[in-house]
Design a protein around this motif. Sequence first.
Motif, PDB file in Angstrom:
ATOM      1  N   ALA A   1      41.669  52.291  38.204  1.00  0.00           N
ATOM      2  CA  ALA A   1      43.009  52.237  38.795  1.00  0.00           C
ATOM      3  C   ALA A   1      42.949  51.406  40.066  1.00  0.00           C
ATOM      4  CB  ALA A   1      43.515  53.641  39.096  1.00  0.00           C
ATOM      5  N   SER A   2      43.939  50.549  40.258  1.00  0.00           N
ATOM      6  CA  SER A   2      43.983  49.712  41.456  1.00  0.00           C
ATOM      7  C   SER A   2      45.249  50.028  42.252  1.00  0.00           C
ATOM      8  CB  SER A   2      43.939  48.226  41.075  1.00  0.00           C
ATOM      9  OG  SER A   2      45.014  47.894  40.223  1.00  0.00           O
ATOM     10  N   TYR A   3      45.078  50.119  43.572  1.00  0.00           N
ATOM     11  CA  TYR A   3      46.180  50.452  44.472  1.00  0.00           C
ATOM     12  C   TYR A   3      46.175  49.527  45.664  1.00  0.00           C
ATOM     13  CZ  TYR A   3      46.430  54.811  41.882  1.00  0.00           C
ATOM     14  OH  TYR A   3      46.550  55.735  40.878  1.00  0.00           O
ATOM     15  N   ASP A   4      47.343  49.246  46.214  1.00  0.00           N
ATOM     16  CA  ASP A   4      47.465  48.515  47.464  1.00  0.00           C
ATOM     17  C   ASP A   4      46.978  49.449  48.576  1.00  0.00           C
ATOM     18  OD1 ASP A   4      48.932  47.860  50.048  1.00  0.00           O
ATOM     19  OD2 ASP A   4      49.472  46.116  48.819  1.00  0.00           O
ATOM     20  N   ALA A   5      46.055  48.983  49.400  1.00  0.00           N
ATOM     21  CA  ALA A   5      45.448  49.844  50.430  1.00  0.00           C
ATOM     22  C   ALA A   5      46.461  50.304  51.481  1.00  0.00           C
ATOM     23  CB  ALA A   5      44.297  49.113  51.109  1.00  0.00           C
ATOM     24  N   LEU A   6      47.489  49.525  51.756  1.00  0.00           N
ATOM     25  CA  LEU A   6      48.468  49.905  52.777  1.00  0.00           C
ATOM     26  C   LEU A   6      49.571  50.799  52.235  1.00  0.00           C
ATOM     27  CD1 LEU A   6      48.835  46.523  54.695  1.00  0.00           C
ATOM     28  CD2 LEU A   6      47.517  48.538  55.359  1.00  0.00           C
ATOM     29  N   THR A   7      50.115  50.442  51.081  1.00  0.00           N
ATOM     30  CA  THR A   7      51.262  51.178  50.551  1.00  0.00           C
ATOM     31  C   THR A   7      50.873  52.295  49.589  1.00  0.00           C
ATOM     32  OG1 THR A   7      51.547  49.729  48.629  1.00  0.00           O
ATOM     33  CG2 THR A   7      52.664  49.076  50.685  1.00  0.00           C
ATOM     34  N   GLN A   8      49.647  52.246  49.081  1.00  0.00           N
ATOM     35  CA  GLN A   8      49.160  53.181  48.067  1.00  0.00           C
ATOM     36  C   GLN A   8      49.932  53.071  46.747  1.00  0.00           C
ATOM     37  OE1 GLN A   8      46.263  55.000  48.356  1.00  0.00           O
ATOM     38  NE2 GLN A   8      46.136  53.677  50.132  1.00  0.00           N
ATOM     39  N   GLU A   9      50.686  51.990  46.574  1.00  0.00           N
ATOM     40  CA  GLU A   9      51.386  51.725  45.319  1.00  0.00           C
ATOM     41  C   GLU A   9      50.398  51.139  44.316  1.00  0.00           C
ATOM     42  OE1 GLU A   9      54.667  52.272  44.446  1.00  0.00           O
ATOM     43  OE2 GLU A   9      54.778  53.375  46.335  1.00  0.00           O
ATOM     44  N   PRO A  10      50.570  51.430  43.024  1.00  0.00           N
ATOM     45  CA  PRO A  10      49.705  50.816  42.010  1.00  0.00           C
ATOM     46  C   PRO A  10      49.796  49.290  42.091  1.00  0.00           C
ATOM     47  CG  PRO A  10      51.003  52.583  41.055  1.00  0.00           C
ATOM     48  CD  PRO A  10      51.536  52.352  42.434  1.00  0.00           C
ATOM     49  N   LEU A  11      48.671  48.630  41.881  1.00  0.00           N
ATOM     50  CA  LEU A  11      48.602  47.170  41.976  1.00  0.00           C
ATOM     51  C   LEU A  11      48.366  46.606  40.575  1.00  0.00           C
ATOM     52  CD1 LEU A  11      48.739  45.005  44.159  1.00  0.00           C
ATOM     53  CD2 LEU A  11      46.276  45.177  44.387  1.00  0.00           C
ATOM     54  N   PRO A  12      49.383  45.994  39.967  1.00  0.00           N
ATOM     55  CA  PRO A  12      49.256  45.515  38.585  1.00  0.00           C
ATOM     56  C   PRO A  12      48.500  44.194  38.485  1.00  0.00           C
ATOM     57  CG  PRO A  12      51.443  45.025  39.410  1.00  0.00           C
ATOM     58  CD  PRO A  12      50.733  45.790  40.490  1.00  0.00           C
ATOM     59  N   PHE A  13      47.999  43.942  37.299  1.00  0.00           N
ATOM     60  CA  PHE A  13      47.398  42.661  36.910  1.00  0.00           C
ATOM     61  C   PHE A  13      46.264  42.210  37.843  1.00  0.00           C
ATOM     62  CE2 PHE A  13      51.971  42.676  35.761  1.00  0.00           C
ATOM     63  CZ  PHE A  13      51.789  42.996  34.427  1.00  0.00           C
ATOM     64  N   VAL A  14      45.368  43.141  38.147  1.00  0.00           N
ATOM     65  CA  VAL A  14      44.189  42.855  38.972  1.00  0.00           C
ATOM     66  C   VAL A  14      43.055  42.416  38.041  1.00  0.00           C
ATOM     67  CG1 VAL A  14      42.464  43.874  40.518  1.00  0.00           C
ATOM     68  CG2 VAL A  14      44.874  44.484  40.757  1.00  0.00           C
ATOM     69  N   GLY A  15      42.393  41.309  38.381  1.00  0.00           N
ATOM     70  CA  GLY A  15      41.263  40.828  37.596  1.00  0.00           C
ATOM     71  C   GLY A  15      40.053  41.719  37.800  1.00  0.00           C
ATOM     72  N   LEU A  16      39.343  42.021  36.725  1.00  0.00           N
ATOM     73  CA  LEU A  16      38.175  42.898  36.768  1.00  0.00           C
ATOM     74  C   LEU A  16      36.961  42.169  36.220  1.00  0.00           C
ATOM     75  CD1 LEU A  16      39.867  46.060  35.217  1.00  0.00           C
ATOM     76  CD2 LEU A  16      39.516  45.595  37.649  1.00  0.00           C
ATOM     77  N   THR A  17      35.839  42.289  36.933  1.00  0.00           N
ATOM     78  CA  THR A  17      34.576  41.705  36.489  1.00  0.00           C
ATOM     79  C   THR A  17      33.483  42.737  36.680  1.00  0.00           C
ATOM     80  OG1 THR A  17      35.326  39.537  37.280  1.00  0.00           O
ATOM     81  CG2 THR A  17      33.001  39.749  36.785  1.00  0.00           C
ATOM     82  N   PHE A  18      32.570  42.838  35.708  1.00  0.00           N
ATOM     83  CA  PHE A  18      31.446  43.764  35.814  1.00  0.00           C
ATOM     84  C   PHE A  18      30.157  42.964  35.751  1.00  0.00           C
ATOM     85  CE2 PHE A  18      28.315  46.733  33.978  1.00  0.00           C
ATOM     86  CZ  PHE A  18      28.360  47.702  34.974  1.00  0.00           C
ATOM     87  N   SER A  19      29.243  43.253  36.672  1.00  0.00           N
ATOM     88  CA  SER A  19      27.943  42.581  36.657  1.00  0.00           C
ATOM     89  C   SER A  19      26.844  43.616  36.860  1.00  0.00           C
ATOM     90  CB  SER A  19      27.876  41.494  37.726  1.00  0.00           C
ATOM     91  OG  SER A  19      28.135  42.027  39.003  1.00  0.00           O
ATOM     92  N   CYS A  20      25.669  43.273  36.336  1.00  0.00           N
ATOM     93  CA  CYS A  20      24.524  44.168  36.420  1.00  0.00           C
ATOM     94  C   CYS A  20      23.308  43.367  36.860  1.00  0.00           C
ATOM     95  CB  CYS A  20      24.287  44.828  35.066  1.00  0.00           C
ATOM     96  SG  CYS A  20      22.959  46.039  35.099  1.00  0.00           S
ATOM     97  N   GLY A  21      22.847  43.599  38.070  1.00  0.00           N
ATOM     98  CA  GLY A  21      21.659  42.914  38.570  1.00  0.00           C
ATOM     99  C   GLY A  21      21.803  41.407  38.505  1.00  0.00           C
ATOM    100  N   LYS A  22      20.745  40.743  38.059  1.00  0.00           N
ATOM    101  CA  LYS A  22      20.742  39.287  37.970  1.00  0.00           C
ATOM    102  C   LYS A  22      21.329  38.777  36.660  1.00  0.00           C
ATOM    103  CE  LYS A  22      16.722  38.787  40.935  1.00  0.00           C
ATOM    104  NZ  LYS A  22      15.375  38.242  41.075  1.00  0.00           N
ATOM    105  N   TYR A  23      21.785  39.696  35.803  1.00  0.00           N
ATOM    106  CA  TYR A  23      22.351  39.298  34.524  1.00  0.00           C
ATOM    107  C   TYR A  23      23.734  38.698  34.716  1.00  0.00           C
ATOM    108  CZ  TYR A  23      18.560  42.042  32.612  1.00  0.00           C
ATOM    109  OH  TYR A  23      17.321  42.531  32.311  1.00  0.00           O
ATOM    110  N   ARG A  24      24.162  37.969  33.750  1.00  0.00           N
ATOM    111  CA  ARG A  24      25.467  37.334  33.774  1.00  0.00           C
ATOM    112  C   ARG A  24      26.565  38.401  33.846  1.00  0.00           C
ATOM    113  NH1 ARG A  24      26.933  32.687  29.393  1.00  0.00           N
ATOM    114  NH2 ARG A  24      28.848  32.012  30.363  1.00  0.00           N
ATOM    115  N   SER A  25      27.633  38.109  34.568  1.00  0.00           N
ATOM    116  CA  SER A  25      28.739  39.060  34.660  1.00  0.00           C
ATOM    117  C   SER A  25      29.696  38.863  33.493  1.00  0.00           C
ATOM    118  CB  SER A  25      29.470  38.872  35.992  1.00  0.00           C
ATOM    119  OG  SER A  25      30.020  37.585  36.066  1.00  0.00           O
TER     120      SER A  25
END
Length: 90
Positions: free
Chosen positions: A25-49
């Motif tokens: 879940a993503s939220y705006d830190a100031l308003t605490q409103e949900p933040l839509p369409f946020v890009g997500l990336t996962f990486s592990c160590g030196k492996y490609r994300s």
Amino acid sequence: MFSGKSTIWSRIINKQKLSGEISIASYDALTQEPLPFVGLTFSCGKYRSCALNPTNKHGSSKEKLPLCEGGILTLEKEGYYPVALSLDTK
């Protein structure tokens, strides 16, 4: 347009998504409103994300991820500072 290598990499990553379903879940830190369409990336160590599906219009996403100890989940949206969070999926 994707090159052959990108397509093969995507197939490999999809086969390695062995964790249970993880809710994000993503939220705006100031308003605490949900933040839509946020890009997500996962990486592990030196492996490609790997890019994940962005959050939906309600600021949430459910994903299975590759198993990783010491992984990093990065959230990015234009106009906001990126946020990197530690995430163990083992």
